[in-house]
Design an enzyme around this catalytic site. Structure first.
Site, short mmCIF file in Angstrom:
data_model
loop_
_atom_site.label_atom_id
_atom_site.label_comp_id
_atom_site.label_asym_id
_atom_site.label_seq_id
_atom_site.Cartn_x
_atom_site.Cartn_y
_atom_site.Cartn_z
N LYS A 43 0.80 -1.36 -0.03
CA LYS A 43 0.11 -0.06 -0.08
C LYS A 43 1.00 1.27 -0.11
O LYS A 43 1.51 1.56 0.99
CB LYS A 43 -0.90 0.05 1.16
CG LYS A 43 -2.06 1.14 1.06
CD LYS A 43 -2.57 1.86 2.00
CE LYS A 43 -1.72 2.88 2.76
NZ LYS A 43 -1.87 4.18 1.62
N GLU A 101 9.35 0.98 11.31
CA GLU A 101 10.26 2.11 11.24
C GLU A 101 9.53 3.46 11.36
O GLU A 101 8.93 3.93 10.32
CB GLU A 101 11.20 1.97 9.91
CG GLU A 101 12.16 2.93 9.98
CD GLU A 101 12.21 4.23 9.56
OE1 GLU A 101 12.10 5.07 10.37
OE2 GLU A 101 12.26 4.37 8.23
N CYS A 132 12.86 10.84 8.19
CA CYS A 132 12.53 10.47 9.43
C CYS A 132 13.69 10.61 10.38
O CYS A 132 13.76 10.76 11.69
CB CYS A 132 12.07 8.98 9.76
SG CYS A 132 13.23 7.64 8.84
N GLU A 146 8.38 15.28 16.65
CA GLU A 146 8.85 15.11 15.07
C GLU A 146 7.87 16.10 14.31
O GLU A 146 6.79 16.04 14.21
CB GLU A 146 8.71 13.85 14.56
CG GLU A 146 9.49 13.48 13.03
CD GLU A 146 9.06 12.15 12.56
OE1 GLU A 146 9.92 11.68 11.85
OE2 GLU A 146 7.93 11.73 12.97
#
Length: 613
Positions: free
Chosen positions: A303, A379, A413, A511
């Site tokens: 996906k 992750e 990230c 983040e």
């Protein structure tokens, strides 16, 4: 810093890398490891000539065609080199600034446009979007519901294409195709060498279509085409080659049993793998998850992120051309709460690998627990520190800090969004950084060869980043540079550098996933380590120093999955990538990535009359 839409903006000279010109920043980021001499003598040593820690082939890899030799290749280049003399933009990137693509001549000097016309460079053309349907069992098909969603160009917000919207029913069909291909098909029953041969052909097709893939990804995600071709597409082909070589090296062990028994272990493919990939590096993330799964003998349902579905569908077609059997790779574009949730909770999916936010990672773990307790690899996010000591080459350190924060528009990230500089050199570093950022160009990545940064991926991410910038200002941080929207349309943001940041501020804790740097100072090694570890994340970290003892101490003390010394984003296909804490568990890349797709089976049988035990 400069925005191409502002009148009178300066135009730093581009440089040519990998056959295409890149912005003035990326010309400085040419090596996998930085040019900083490590010594145990500490800060009193005299700076020596810079030298790196990688082979000459690695150091020059991005100055050559991305269709390099087989084997691991660097994911990113991140070290300073001496300023170079201005070079003429390459033929490809000059073409990207042509009037044919719209806006190419409006903001640019007439002399530049005229020179391009005389050069005979072909105009850049927006790639044709050929694949917009779901890819299930080797065919492109409409969604069961008939619904579509729009993928948009972040440079303008305009619609690129309408893509079939997968839902639970479509995931069921894709999983059924993958299950049939695994239970009854040839892929897991091929020899490892035969699977590797087909995967190598897949890699060759990716390389052959590198320009088209890079253009699609740049159009869909607002990325720099030259960087995308060299880094993203190059690494994608490298991953396929790396795991193609691993496919016939999956072995068990012989066990020394107690008593008269013999034992061994088998490493078997788990079955159907659900792979949910993010929007920041779509092609790279597709291959670093698909490649080890294929090498192990699994079948997959992918996906892609709804923001960037086009490259995954293109790659599905290349996989079919390469000879990967029907049903082995299935691609279902759609949204997380529907298609993504259906994969995570599906009773016939045997494992899930996800890259994305920590919040969604929690939901995937919960869905696994509530369904068939499938193993999950995550992750997730990061808030990585970059620690710069007072013996560092400050010019090089500034370049590393910029690349570690603002590469790919800060949409990474592992971005080092917390930069700690030792107090004795902090003021000099801040001054150099502010001066360097004045030449940073935010612009159209497809039409301006001088752009260092394109638009954020979509409106939601654009607004999220701006909201964090406003939050930082309200909390009392000082905006040193940038932090403003740029342009009349599209999702452009001038990269923000904050000073006077405290550890308890939201911008220092959460983040952001955008071009926002928090610049802070520290006094001692102990303080730097403590502050680096003062986070719930544990993905990456960087240290810049000439003192190897200091570097080793930081490396062993910082809680992170990857720690770079005098470099950043230095990755390769054989380098495991993953974190700890709220950055997740289970990594991509490296031989360890195979473990996510393999089950260990122990086989024991009686051993009678053996001459030895």
């Amino acid at each position: 810093m400069l925005c191409q839409y502002e009148p009178g903006w300066a135009r730093p000279s581009p440089t040519v890398v990998g056959g295409s010109s890149m912005g003035p920043t990326w010309r400085r980021l040419r090596a996998v490891c930085t040019a900083s001499d490590l010594s145990t003598k500490g800060p009193d040593r005299h700076p020596g000539p810079p030298h790196g820690c990688c082979s000459q082939q690695q150091l020059s890899s991005l100055n050559h065609s991305t269709r390099g030799p087989p084997g691991p290749r660097p994911l990113l280049v991140v070290a300073a080199s001496a300023p170079q003399s201005p070079e003429q933009p390459s033929r490809a990137r000059r073409a990207m600034g042509s009037e044919v693509n719209g806006g190419g001549g409006a903001d640019r000097p007439a002399a530049d446009v005229e020179a391009e016309k005389k050069s005979g460079a072909p105009p850049f053309e927006v790639p044709e979007v050929r694949f917009t349907k779901l890819f299930i069992n080797g065919c492109f098909v409409d969604a069961v519901s008939g619904r579509t969603f729009q993928t948009r160009d972040p440079r303008s917000g305009d619609v690129i294409a309408s893509v079939a919207e997968g839902d639970r029913e479509d995931v069921d069909l894709a999983v059924k195709a993958a299950r049939d291909a695994f239970d009854h098909g040839e892929w897991p029953r091929m020899s490892g060498s035969e699977r590797g041969r087909i995967m190598t052909r897949f890699a060759e097709l990716v390389e052959r279509h590198a320009d088209e893939l890079a253009a699609l990804e740049s159009l869909d995600g607002g990325k720099l085409p030259a960087v995308t071709k060299a880094v993203d597409i190059g690494n994608a082909a490298g991953s396929l080659r790396y795991f193609a070589g691993a496919a016939d090296k999956i072995h068990g062990e012989t066990l020394k049993m107690r008593g008269q028994f013999q034992g061994c272990t088998l490493r078997e493919p788990l079955g159907v793998a659900g792979l949910i990939i993010p929007w920041n590096f779509p092609t790279t993330m597709f291959t670093i998850k698909v490649a080890p799964a294929l090498a192990a003998g699994c079948t997959v349902v992918v996906k892609p992120a709804e923001q960037t579905p086009l490259s995954a569908l293109f790659l599905a077609d290349l996989a079919k051309q390469a000879g990967i059997p029907d049903g082995v790779i299935n691609v279902v574009p759609g949204f997380g709460p529907t298609a993504g949730a259906a994969i995570a909770s599906h009773m016939d999916v045997d494992t899930v690998s996800f890259t994305g936010s920590t919040e969604v990672g929690r939901l995937i773990m919960e869905a696994s627990a509530r369904s068939n307790l499938k193993p999950v690899s995550l992750e997730l996010g990061g808030k990585s520190p970059l620690i710069i000591f007072d013996d560092a080459d400050l010019d090089m350190a500034v370049e590393l800090a910029i690349s570690a924060n603002f590469f790919n528009k800060g949409e990474a990230c592992v971005a080092a969004s917390r930069v700690y500089v030792q107090e004795s050199v902090y003021d000099r570093f801040e001054k150099k950084l502010a001066e360097r950022m004045r030449s940073w160009v935010v612009g159209d990545p497809l039409n301006d060869p001088r752009a260092d940064q394109g638009p954020q991926v979509d409106k939601a991410q654009y607004e999220r980043v701006l909201s964090y910038i406003e939050h930082g200002k309200r909390e009392g941080a000082t905006l040193l540079t940038g932090g403003r929207p740029c342009g009349q349309k599209g999702y452009y943001i001038q990269p923000a550098v904050f000073t006077n940041v405290k550890e308890d501020m939201v911008i220092a804790k959460e983040e952001i996933f955008g071009p926002v740097m928090c610049l802070m100072k520290f006094k001692t090694v102990e303080e730097a380590i403590a502050r680096a570890n003062a986070t719930r994340y544990g993905l990456g970290a960087g240290v810049v120093t000439r003192d190897m003892e200091v570097a080793s101490r930081v490396v062993r003390s910082v809680r992170a999955g990857l720690v770079w010394v005098n470099c950043y984003f230095a990755l390769s296909n054989d380098c495991p990538f993953g974190g700890r804490g709220m950055s997740g568990f289970g990594g991509d890349e490296g031989m360890q990535a195979l473990d996510k797709y393999l089950a260990v089976k122990c086989v024991v049988a009686p051993l009678r009359g053996s001459p030895w035990m």
